[in-house]
Design a protein around this motif. Structure first.
Motif, short mmCIF file in Angstrom:
data_model
loop_
_atom_site.label_atom_id
_atom_site.label_comp_id
_atom_site.label_asym_id
_atom_site.label_seq_id
_atom_site.Cartn_x
_atom_site.Cartn_y
_atom_site.Cartn_z
N GLU A 92 0.83 -1.22 0.00
CA GLU A 92 0.00 0.00 0.00
C GLU A 92 0.86 1.26 0.00
OE1 GLU A 92 -3.17 1.00 2.74
OE2 GLU A 92 -4.15 -0.91 2.25
N ARG A 140 -2.22 5.93 -0.96
CA ARG A 140 -2.24 4.52 -0.56
C ARG A 140 -2.53 3.71 -1.80
NH1 ARG A 140 -5.56 4.45 5.25
NH2 ARG A 140 -4.18 5.98 6.24
N GLU A 142 -4.07 1.20 -2.78
CA GLU A 142 -5.10 0.27 -2.31
C GLU A 142 -5.21 -0.92 -3.26
OE1 GLU A 142 -7.07 0.47 0.39
OE2 GLU A 142 -6.89 2.56 1.06
N ARG A 151 -12.96 4.94 -2.02
CA ARG A 151 -11.66 4.32 -1.77
C ARG A 151 -10.72 4.71 -2.89
NH1 ARG A 151 -9.76 1.23 1.77
NH2 ARG A 151 -11.79 0.68 2.59
MG MG Z 1 -7.19 1.31 4.71
#
Ligand code: MG
Ligand code: ATP
Length: 568
Positions: A92, A140, A142, A151
């Motif tokens: 990440e 990040r 992800e 997200r």
């Molecule tokens: Mg997280």
């Protein structure tokens, strides 16, 4: 704002890859555009909302005594090695090198940077307690960026960090942040719950709460008692437990049964004509690479967080088929607690309370009947290793537990000395002794809030922005700009709102009225004033986005409805 000059690229259809309602609507309303997976541009209207959310967060953080600063996204890997997170953080963390081959990371969070800053700048107890915050872009990588801003891989976060001299001082700051969060999420118009969350084995004594916006699309399950006095996320949720009085029934010896091809709970239920609760389900895991078996009732789910915490582990993964065969000597679906060697066995207390059950025989195509806990197997640990289920009794005795889906929009966490110890955030106390600062951290997903709000505020025609964060308060729509009377009245109203400090969007485009109304519904400003045929009489049509009816009234009345709603 005049719509003819603004970049508001509305779309009739959402791109096929947008699944979430909020993602579709934010694309269609011309609020955001994707540049790469999980990476978005905020278009002018979307950016206005983003700024309003930031402003609310700022006001409430400042009011709670926190100080704003701004830290870099680019962080030396060295710092992450000092905290021990450079390796642990995994894929990440976005890593890069500069021209001198020095390693950097793009900050997914800022504990390292802030703690090293405070380590260098704070030396005396007189400077504490102190809470610092920033609103800054986080990175990040992800595994599954999705649902638009929900997200992202690049997203906007408010992160705050507190430094105090005692746990009591941390308790106070934590409470102040918790209260500030409650005000923030109320002001942005979210229906939310603060739930107890799991601090993780590493978190130690750290109390932690997550703020969850209720929405079906949410990835988290939250567990709330009927009267709301108990609320936790599923990882954390406990349930009421009473040791059953031992009914020492005579259980015959274990009996090996041929069960070819019967390996799921459902198949077993049918095969033996029993309830799933009479079965013992045994799952194999690797916890920090060490083999662990967990036995729960057939109708229950293993709670991996509870398992991890019981063992003080850092990583848990379900054993793959090959590992299951190696550990049990049988194909997947035939594991059982009796006769399982070389594996740490955790037994859920409900299993322990069963007089006997049916379990795998650790032999392909065989199960055992009359498997009696304590007689036929002994767990290394007996405890709560399952997920709460809907209808369980609440741990505080307040009725039954109900389940909801939630989007985590904020998180408050008592960190303790984990980072201050490693990164040297120490100060001299009144007696001149060196002490380690006690920390808390407090995050809010600023960009995620936009999506969460839309998830809760839309209908089949578009978004319904809550007034505090709407891109503007009122949409003024002359039905036809070719009609000079309509255009002039609309312009006059627009100027009047603007002078009164009320944000208005004037749809001065030369479009059919129907097109403009569709766009207005999609964009979702709280109020709409349509200037149409009765413009010559100074009359307009007023509508609230959230309400059904339209009302005819004078332009003055329409202005007052919004400018002085109490008189309306
Ligand atoms: Mg997280
Ligand atoms: P999640 O479980 O959703 O991944 P997290 O536990 O990783 O969240 P924190 O590290 O506590 O999140 O970050 C603080 C806040 O930042 C979260 O409460 C959430 O609102 C927001 N956030 C975290 N990850 C993302 C992301 N990928 N995109 C948008 N917002 C995010």
């Amino acid at each position: 704002m005049k719509q003819s000059q603004l970049l508001i690229p509305t779309l009739r259809e959402a791109p096929a890859d947008a699944e979430a309602a909020s993602h579709k609507l934010m694309l269609r309303a011309g609020l955001i555009r994707q540049l790469a997976s999980g990476v978005y541009t905020y278009l002018p209207l979307g950016f206005r909302v983003l700024r309003k959310v930031q402003e609310i967060v700022r006001q409430e953080m400042d009011r709670a005594g926190a100080q704003e600063l701004l830290m870099p996204a680019m962080q030396p890997a060295e710092l992450w090695r000092e905290s021990g997170r450079y390796e642990v953080y995994g894929p990440e963390l976005i890593r890069l090198k500069d021209r001198h081959d020095r390693e950097f990371a793009l900050g997914p969070t800022h504990e390292e940077v802030i703690t090293s800053l405070v380590a260098g700048e704070v030396s005396s107890y007189r400077q504490l307690p102190m809470t610092l915050y920033q609103i800054q872009t986080k990175y990040r990588d992800e595994r599954r960026p999705r649902f638009g801003l929900l997200r992202g891989r690049e997203f906007l976060m408010k992160d705050a960090y507190s430094f105090g001299r005692s746990w009591e001082e941390l308790d106070e700051t934590y409470r102040a942040m918790y209260d500030a969060y409650t005000r923030i999420f109320t002001r942005v118009g979210l229906n939310f719950r603060a739930v107890q969350a799991d601090a993780g084995a590493i978190g130690g004594e750290g109390e932690t709460h997550e703020f969850m916006a209720l929405a079906e699309i949410g990835e988290d399950t939250i567990v709330v008692s009927e009267n709301g006095t108990y609320a936790a996320n599923l990882e954390k949720a406990e349930m009421f437990w009473e040791e059953p009085t031992a009914a020492d029934s005579d259980i015959p010896a274990m009996n090996r049964v041929h069960t070819p091809g019967v390996h799921t709970i459902e198949q077993l239920r049918v095969h033996f004509s029993i309830e799933a609760s009479a079965l013992i389900k045994t799952l194999l895991y690797l916890v920090d690479d060490r083999p662990v078996a967990v036995a729960v009732r057939g109708d229950r789910e293993v709670n991996e967080t509870k398992v991890l915490n019981a063992l003080g582990g850092e990583r848990i993964e379900l054993a793959d088929a090959a590992a299951v065969e190696r550990l049990t000597g049988a194909a997947v679906g035939f594991a059982g607690p009796a006769g399982l060697a070389g594996v740490t066995l955790l037994v859920d207390r409900e299993v322990q309370a069963m007089p006997a059950g049916i379990a795998g025989a650790n032999e392909t195509d065989y199960h055992m009947e009359n498997v009696k806990p304590g007689r036929d197997f002994t767990g290394e640990r007996i405890g709560d290793f399952r997920n709460a289920a809907e209808g369980d009794r609440s741990p505080d005795g307040s009725g039954l537990l109900q389940f909801y889906r939630g989007i985590e929009v904020g998180h408050v966490f008592k960190l303790g000395t984990k980072y201050s110890e490693k990164l040297g955030a120490k100060y001299l106390d009144e007696g001149g002794r060196r002490q380690t600062a006690i920390m808390g951290c407090y995050g809010i997903g600023i960009s995620r809030i936009l999506s969460a709000v839309v998830e809760q505020h839309y209908d089949e025609n578009g978004i319904l922005w809550p007034i505090e964060i709407a891109p503007a308060a009122v949409h003024i729509i002359p039905a036809s700009v070719k009609d000079e009377g309509q255009l002039q009245l609309a312009l006059a109203l627009y100027r009047r709102f603007t002078e009164a400090g009320i944000e208005a969007l004037l749809d001065d485009r030369d479009e059919r009225a129907g097109v403009k109304f569709k766009d207005a519904d999609l964009i979702g400003l709280p109020y709409r004033i349509v200037v149409g045929r009765e413009a010559a009489e100074g009359r307009v049509e007023f509508k609230s986005r959230a309400l059904e009816g339209k009302e005819a009234m004078t332009a003055d009345e329409a202005f007052d409805r919004i400018a002085a709603p109490s008189q309306g």
